[in-house]
Design a protein around this motif. Structure first.
Motif, PDB file in Angstrom:
ATOM      1  N   TYR A  66     112.609 -15.646  56.808  1.00  0.00           N
ATOM      2  CA  TYR A  66     113.217 -15.918  58.107  1.00  0.00           C
ATOM      3  C   TYR A  66     112.796 -17.305  58.574  1.00  0.00           C
ATOM      4  O   TYR A  66     111.619 -17.650  58.577  1.00  0.00           O
ATOM      5  CB  TYR A  66     112.798 -14.880  59.148  1.00  0.00           C
ATOM      6  CG  TYR A  66     113.407 -15.171  60.500  1.00  0.00           C
ATOM      7  CD1 TYR A  66     114.777 -15.009  60.715  1.00  0.00           C
ATOM      8  CD2 TYR A  66     112.635 -15.654  61.546  1.00  0.00           C
ATOM      9  CE1 TYR A  66     115.352 -15.302  61.934  1.00  0.00           C
ATOM     10  CE2 TYR A  66     113.205 -15.951  62.777  1.00  0.00           C
ATOM     11  CZ  TYR A  66     114.571 -15.772  62.956  1.00  0.00           C
ATOM     12  OH  TYR A  66     115.139 -16.078  64.168  1.00  0.00           O
ATOM     13  N   GLU A  71     117.244 -19.863  62.770  1.00  0.00           N
ATOM     14  CA  GLU A  71     117.478 -18.480  63.202  1.00  0.00           C
ATOM     15  C   GLU A  71     118.289 -17.676  62.192  1.00  0.00           C
ATOM     16  O   GLU A  71     119.194 -16.922  62.548  1.00  0.00           O
ATOM     17  CB  GLU A  71     118.148 -18.439  64.587  1.00  0.00           C
ATOM     18  CG  GLU A  71     117.246 -19.019  65.672  1.00  0.00           C
ATOM     19  CD  GLU A  71     117.817 -18.837  67.084  1.00  0.00           C
ATOM     20  OE1 GLU A  71     118.746 -18.044  67.259  1.00  0.00           O
ATOM     21  OE2 GLU A  71     117.285 -19.491  68.009  1.00  0.00           O
ATOM     22  N   TYR A  73     117.950 -16.070  57.719  1.00  0.00           N
ATOM     23  CA  TYR A  73     117.162 -16.004  56.485  1.00  0.00           C
ATOM     24  C   TYR A  73     117.616 -17.127  55.575  1.00  0.00           C
ATOM     25  O   TYR A  73     118.811 -17.316  55.349  1.00  0.00           O
ATOM     26  CB  TYR A  73     117.326 -14.636  55.815  1.00  0.00           C
ATOM     27  CG  TYR A  73     116.448 -13.590  56.474  1.00  0.00           C
ATOM     28  CD1 TYR A  73     115.134 -13.411  56.076  1.00  0.00           C
ATOM     29  CD2 TYR A  73     116.929 -12.818  57.529  1.00  0.00           C
ATOM     30  CE1 TYR A  73     114.316 -12.486  56.699  1.00  0.00           C
ATOM     31  CE2 TYR A  73     116.118 -11.886  58.167  1.00  0.00           C
ATOM     32  CZ  TYR A  73     114.809 -11.731  57.745  1.00  0.00           C
ATOM     33  OH  TYR A  73     113.994 -10.819  58.370  1.00  0.00           O
ATOM     34  N   PRO A 142     104.779 -12.016  58.278  1.00  0.00           N
ATOM     35  CA  PRO A 142     105.049 -10.822  59.098  1.00  0.00           C
ATOM     36  C   PRO A 142     105.781  -9.728  58.324  1.00  0.00           C
ATOM     37  O   PRO A 142     105.759  -8.564  58.722  1.00  0.00           O
ATOM     38  CB  PRO A 142     105.912 -11.361  60.239  1.00  0.00           C
ATOM     39  CG  PRO A 142     106.524 -12.614  59.711  1.00  0.00           C
ATOM     40  CD  PRO A 142     105.537 -13.184  58.746  1.00  0.00           C
ATOM     41  N   GLU A 143     106.417 -10.088  57.226  1.00  0.00           N
ATOM     42  CA  GLU A 143     107.120  -9.113  56.385  1.00  0.00           C
ATOM     43  C   GLU A 143     107.143  -9.665  54.971  1.00  0.00           C
ATOM     44  O   GLU A 143     107.020 -10.873  54.777  1.00  0.00           O
ATOM     45  CB  GLU A 143     108.556  -8.871  56.892  1.00  0.00           C
ATOM     46  CG  GLU A 143     109.413 -10.129  56.898  1.00  0.00           C
ATOM     47  CD  GLU A 143     110.817  -9.920  57.483  1.00  0.00           C
ATOM     48  OE1 GLU A 143     111.133  -8.803  57.938  1.00  0.00           O
ATOM     49  OE2 GLU A 143     111.588 -10.893  57.467  1.00  0.00           O
TER      50      GLU A 143
ATOM     51  N   LEU B   4     118.129  -9.486  61.122  1.00  0.00           N
ATOM     52  CA  LEU B   4     117.428 -10.614  61.746  1.00  0.00           C
ATOM     53  C   LEU B   4     116.377 -10.118  62.728  1.00  0.00           C
ATOM     54  O   LEU B   4     116.579  -9.104  63.400  1.00  0.00           O
ATOM     55  CB  LEU B   4     118.425 -11.507  62.496  1.00  0.00           C
ATOM     56  CG  LEU B   4     119.359 -12.357  61.633  1.00  0.00           C
ATOM     57  CD1 LEU B   4     120.413 -13.023  62.501  1.00  0.00           C
ATOM     58  CD2 LEU B   4     118.590 -13.399  60.848  1.00  0.00           C
ATOM     59  N   PRO B   5     115.251 -10.825  62.857  1.00  0.00           N
ATOM     60  CA  PRO B   5     114.280 -10.484  63.901  1.00  0.00           C
ATOM     61  C   PRO B   5     114.930 -10.659  65.280  1.00  0.00           C
ATOM     62  O   PRO B   5     115.838 -11.471  65.454  1.00  0.00           O
ATOM     63  CB  PRO B   5     113.161 -11.527  63.706  1.00  0.00           C
ATOM     64  CG  PRO B   5     113.375 -12.115  62.371  1.00  0.00           C
ATOM     65  CD  PRO B   5     114.833 -11.985  62.067  1.00  0.00           C
ATOM     66  N   LEU B  26     109.026 -13.209  68.711  1.00  0.00           N
ATOM     67  CA  LEU B  26     109.919 -12.517  67.775  1.00  0.00           C
ATOM     68  C   LEU B  26     109.413 -11.132  67.456  1.00  0.00           C
ATOM     69  O   LEU B  26     108.199 -10.909  67.373  1.00  0.00           O
ATOM     70  CB  LEU B  26     109.957 -13.270  66.435  1.00  0.00           C
ATOM     71  CG  LEU B  26     110.406 -14.706  66.429  1.00  0.00           C
ATOM     72  CD1 LEU B  26     109.567 -15.499  65.452  1.00  0.00           C
ATOM     73  CD2 LEU B  26     111.860 -14.770  66.025  1.00  0.00           C
ATOM     74  N   PHE B  28     110.076  -8.610  64.296  1.00  0.00           N
ATOM     75  CA  PHE B  28     110.735  -8.419  63.008  1.00  0.00           C
ATOM     76  C   PHE B  28     111.224  -6.965  62.885  1.00  0.00           C
ATOM     77  O   PHE B  28     110.775  -6.093  63.627  1.00  0.00           O
ATOM     78  CB  PHE B  28     109.775  -8.782  61.863  1.00  0.00           C
ATOM     79  CG  PHE B  28     109.637 -10.273  61.691  1.00  0.00           C
ATOM     80  CD1 PHE B  28     110.369 -10.947  60.722  1.00  0.00           C
ATOM     81  CD2 PHE B  28     108.807 -11.012  62.525  1.00  0.00           C
ATOM     82  CE1 PHE B  28     110.265 -12.330  60.579  1.00  0.00           C
ATOM     83  CE2 PHE B  28     108.698 -12.398  62.397  1.00  0.00           C
ATOM     84  CZ  PHE B  28     109.434 -13.053  61.420  1.00  0.00           C
TER      85      PHE B  28
END
Lengths: 186, 186
Positions: A66, A71, A73, A142-143, B4-5, B26, B28
């Motif tokens: 992301y 904004e 991916y 975060p992921e 999308l986050p 944000l 996620f």
């Protein structure tokens, strides 16, 4: 080579958690004076590194992450900051393991890029990673990032994709393709 | 495609004459929350454009300009901001005339680059300029820029030079070389 302008004043204009802006007063060799701004200090003084992970002479590994600037991916190459006391190639291998789930037995510094040398002090080291093996390290993402394999044969289609726009990663891939092709001809 | 986050807060952290920094909060899709910063608004909302000026199928024009970020003279491609009410291709041709002393009869939009999509909102349009003729327009440069001619045959040596480091210009040149080679084969 032209005579460099004289920088007769540098001051910090503003800073945030991540960014620092400097104002420069310059006098060019023809006597013209200008006030410029530049972005400095991004990354806290740590070296930035981008990794080109090669599976063989044609296929390479990309990550899908992301991107808060655009904004969406975006596809890119594994990259990050070298830690304090960490060797550049070790940092490259760590980022590769954290972001793509691969380690490399062979790491080689290729070149140094700038982003926008007129307005930013940032440099990025480009490292070629070969003889890959699967190994994942826990990063601060975060992921978990998406991992995708492409080939240099697909480069024309890849650079036309709306989710692959980062000029540094494109330049690193084109450069690597030329280097690999050159080595294979020798 | 990944979900999308959610961006649940955006605020301006600081700004200077040239730069504006935003903070984003944000969430996620896995529930992890993060606070990011990004650079926004560089260029005052105007489109940025980079021009690849081709003299023929092998030779292209580069400029040599003082870069305040790296504090040296750097080779790059003509570039700048499209003015209010100005067409992208007209803006590309104007920058080409101001920075390199050439105009182009044939202008073609090639692609869009980002600088660092994770941290910056900036986009740059890449325009191919062909059928060049000599014409210089007065720009806002503090001194006349150096103008140099290189060929795609020299690209490996060019990208290895310490005074050519800008990844966007490298990516634009590699991309153009591939496009021109592809067209010549058809």
């Amino acid at each position: 080579m032209k005579k460099l302008p004289e920088i007769y004043d540098v001051r910090e204009v503003t800073r945030s958690a991540l960014f620092r802006v400097e104002q420069l007063k310059l006098r060019f060799s023809n006597g013209v004076e200008r006030t410029y701004e530049r972005l400095a200090g991004f990354g806290g003084g740590h070296q930035a590194v981008m990794v080109v992970p090669l599976l063989d002479n044609n296929r390479f590994v990309m990550i899908e992450e992301y991107a808060a600037g655009t904004e969406d991916y975006q596809l890119s190459l594994p990259k990050g900051l070298v830690e304090a006391g960490e060797d550049l190639l070790d940092g490259a291998n760590r980022e590769l393991k954290e972001e793509a789930g691969y380690g490399a037995e062979k790491l080689e510094h290729l070149t140094e890029f700038t982003l926008s040398p007129n307005y930013m002090t940032h440099h990025m080291q480009v490292v070629l990673a070969q003889n890959l093996y699967e190994e994942r390290l826990e990063g601060d993402e975060p992921e978990q990032l998406g991992v995708h394999i492409f080939s240099f044969d697909e480069l024309p289609e890849l650079v036309a994709r709306p989710d692959f726009t980062e000029a540094r990663a494109m330049a690193a891939l084109y450069l690597t393709r030329d280097i690999i092709q050159g080595r294979n001809q020798n």
